[in-house]
Structures are given as C-alpha cells and as structure tokens.
Design a protein around this motif. Structure first.
Motif, PDB file in Angstrom:
ATOM      1  N   LYS A 226     104.306  99.802   0.954  1.00 15.16           N
ATOM      2  CA  LYS A 226     103.572 101.065   1.067  1.00 15.16           C
ATOM      3  C   LYS A 226     103.322 101.408   2.540  1.00 15.16           C
ATOM      4  O   LYS A 226     103.426 102.554   2.960  1.00 15.16           O
ATOM      5  CB  LYS A 226     102.243 100.977   0.306  1.00 15.16           C
ATOM      6  CG  LYS A 226     101.496 102.296   0.160  1.00 15.16           C
ATOM      7  CD  LYS A 226     100.185 102.094  -0.576  1.00 15.16           C
ATOM      8  CE  LYS A 226     100.403 101.599  -1.976  1.00 15.16           C
ATOM      9  NZ  LYS A 226      99.119 101.484  -2.741  1.00 15.16           N
ATOM     10  N   GLY A 227     103.010 100.363   3.327  1.00 14.80           N
ATOM     11  CA  GLY A 227     102.802 100.583   4.756  1.00 14.80           C
ATOM     12  C   GLY A 227     104.070 101.021   5.463  1.00 14.80           C
ATOM     13  O   GLY A 227     104.045 101.880   6.351  1.00 14.80           O
ATOM     14  N   LYS A 228     105.200 100.444   5.065  1.00 10.96           N
ATOM     15  CA  LYS A 228     106.476 100.826   5.668  1.00 10.96           C
ATOM     16  C   LYS A 228     106.823 102.262   5.342  1.00 10.96           C
ATOM     17  O   LYS A 228     107.318 103.015   6.171  1.00 10.96           O
ATOM     18  CB  LYS A 228     107.587  99.900   5.172  1.00 10.96           C
ATOM     19  CG  LYS A 228     107.545  98.515   5.799  1.00 10.96           C
ATOM     20  CD  LYS A 228     108.843  97.739   5.699  1.00 10.96           C
ATOM     21  CE  LYS A 228     109.696  98.028   4.532  1.00 10.96           C
ATOM     22  NZ  LYS A 228     110.858  97.113   4.429  1.00 10.96           N
ATOM     23  N   GLU A 229     106.545 102.660   4.086  1.00 10.63           N
ATOM     24  CA  GLU A 229     106.822 104.046   3.665  1.00 10.63           C
ATOM     25  C   GLU A 229     105.938 105.015   4.444  1.00 10.63           C
ATOM     26  O   GLU A 229     106.392 106.088   4.865  1.00 10.63           O
ATOM     27  CB  GLU A 229     106.568 104.197   2.174  1.00 10.63           C
ATOM     28  CG  GLU A 229     107.580 103.462   1.300  1.00 10.63           C
ATOM     29  CD  GLU A 229     107.205 103.531  -0.150  1.00 10.63           C
ATOM     30  OE1 GLU A 229     106.221 104.233  -0.493  1.00 10.63           O
ATOM     31  OE2 GLU A 229     107.886 102.880  -0.975  1.00 10.63           O
ATOM     32  N   GLY A 233     107.245 107.991   6.853  1.00  6.91           N
ATOM     33  CA  GLY A 233     106.917 109.369   6.568  1.00  6.91           C
ATOM     34  C   GLY A 233     106.296 110.098   7.728  1.00  6.91           C
ATOM     35  O   GLY A 233     106.277 111.333   7.794  1.00  6.91           O
ATOM     36  N   GLY A 234     105.778 109.317   8.683  1.00 11.00           N
ATOM     37  CA  GLY A 234     105.111 109.947   9.830  1.00 11.00           C
ATOM     38  C   GLY A 234     106.049 110.291  10.960  1.00 11.00           C
ATOM     39  O   GLY A 234     105.658 110.884  11.957  1.00 11.00           O
ATOM     40  N   GLU A 235     107.361 109.921  10.858  1.00 11.98           N
ATOM     41  CA  GLU A 235     108.297 110.172  11.946  1.00 11.98           C
ATOM     42  C   GLU A 235     108.817 111.591  11.912  1.00 11.98           C
ATOM     43  O   GLU A 235     108.939 112.191  10.866  1.00 11.98           O
ATOM     44  CB  GLU A 235     109.453 109.164  11.848  1.00 11.98           C
ATOM     45  CG  GLU A 235     109.028 107.749  12.089  1.00 11.98           C
ATOM     46  CD  GLU A 235     110.181 106.781  11.963  1.00 11.98           C
ATOM     47  OE1 GLU A 235     111.287 107.235  11.569  1.00 11.98           O
ATOM     48  OE2 GLU A 235     109.990 105.580  12.220  1.00 11.98           O
TER      49      GLU A 235
END
Length: 235
Positions: A226-229, A233-235
């Motif tokens: 979830k942290g990786k996603e 998503g913030g890029e």
C-alpha cells in the motif's frame, strides 16, 4: 537494598538477578553434530526477535570447564537448529536434557524422546512437542564475561518452517495455551506453567500498529505494498 553485581555483596543467600527477570520462555534447542549425532538442551535465555521474517535467539553460557556448549558448536558447524516448545507434560524430559553430558551423547535417547526429521533443516525435532520452529543459523554475538561460565554466545537464527499440532489450536484458530501448557523458567530452581491468560488491547492504537504487536506477516506485506502504491501515485 542496592548492590553492584560482582562488585558489592547483595547479602542474600542466593543471587537474585535471574529471579528478577521472569518468567523466561525456554529455548528447547535440538541440533545435530557434523557426524550426525542428535543433541537437545533447554536454554532459559531465549526469545523471538522480529516477525517478518521471524528470527529467534538463545544464549548459551560457557560450561563450568570454560568451554562452549555443544549446541553452539553444532549450530555453527551445521547451520541449522530447531526450537521445540517445552510443555508441562514434557517437563521431566526437558530437565533430563539439561544434564551436561559428554559431547556426542544423544539427549533424545537419554530423555526417552522420539526424534522426528525436520522438513527443511538438517536436524531432528522432538515429535512429542506440539510446536516446533525450524531455523537456519544467522550469527553469533559473543559477549565476554568472567571465567569459567560468564562468557555467553548469543545465537540468532531465522525461522524457515513452523510446525503446529492441530490439537493445540482452538475453534477460533488461536494457539491455545490451555492445551499446550508451556513451561517457563523463574528464579533459582523454580519454573512456572502458563494456564491462564487475559487480553489487553492498547487503547486508541491504530489498526496498522496493532498488527505489528500481533506479528501479522500478511498485514505487514499488505501495508508495504500500500505504501509503494501511494508513493507511485504521487509521482
């Protein structure tokens, strides 16, 4: 009272240090010598270290002859060991396996226990024990101390396989201490058996923190993904 260990006399008939740190779970560690002889011994300075991946540790003081314990020698030589749950039903066998017998004596036979081949590591488990961890050797931290027994080897292993007898799981899928009745070391020559438990959940604690207290590998991996996603998503 106050005393400085090894410096000032505590004035008591027996040293209280170990009696202050209780109860201590027992690391009933089975190994095999390079020549294939079984070894089994209990260590009350034992615990788990983390859960993903799971690691455990046990510490073994030098013998009265200022030599390393057979267990440590075997683990370092072979790279494997098994932790077997010490239970009330097996208490006499645990005590027998604590005897410091000559190197090469099979403690399974001495304590009238049944060796059972592990699935992943090259040593035997105690068949009569309801819970077993197969472990691969990671490292040894050697802490210096006063001779002959003060120096200690802290052995760390990664748990690569877990065996749980279905009979000690309750209807909710929990490992039931009422069924396993684990024993633990107290001070002096005292032991205790765990037969009563109670729940306490930290108030106001986020669910994402509580899973760490439970030791949930699945939840930890989900949290990581979830942290990786979120980062992507913030890029």
């Amino acid at each position: 009272m106050f005393y400085k260990p090894g410096v000032t006399d505590h004035g008591l008939p027996h040293d209280p240090f170990k009696a202050c740190v209780i109860p201590r779970p027992i690391g009933w560690i089975s190994t095999k010598s390079p020549s294939g002889v079984n070894n089994l011994a209990p260590y009350s300075q034992f615990n788990n270290l983390t859960f993903d991946p799971p690691y455990v540790m046990f510490s073994a003081n030098q013998t009265v002859n200022n030599t390393r314990k057979d267990t440590v020698r075997n683990v370092e030589a072979t790279g494997h060991f098994v932790w077997n749950l010490a239970t009330y039903a097996l208490r006499d066998a645990v005590n027998k396996s604590a005897q410091q017998l000559p190197y090469g004596v099979d403690e399974f036979a001495h304590a009238n226990l049944t060796p059972e081949q592990a699935s992943l590591v090259k040593c035997d488990m105690v068949r009569e024990s309801p819970v077993k961890f197969e472990c691969e050797y990671h490292s040894t931290l050697r802490l210096p101390g006063n001779p002959p027994m003060g120096t200690v080897d802290v052995v760390i292993g990664r748990v690569v396989g877990v065996h749980i007898d279905d009979r000690v799981l309750n209807e909710e899928g929990l490992l039931d201490v009422h069924r396993t009745e684990p024993i633990a070391r107290c001070g002096y020559y005292q032991y205790t058996v765990v037969r009563e438990v109670f729940d306490m959940v930290i108030p106001g604690m986020d669910e994402d923190v509580l899973y760490g207290l439970e030791g949930s590998v699945k939840r930890n991996r989900e949290r990581f993904e979830k942290g990786k996603e979120a980062e992507g998503g913030g890029e």
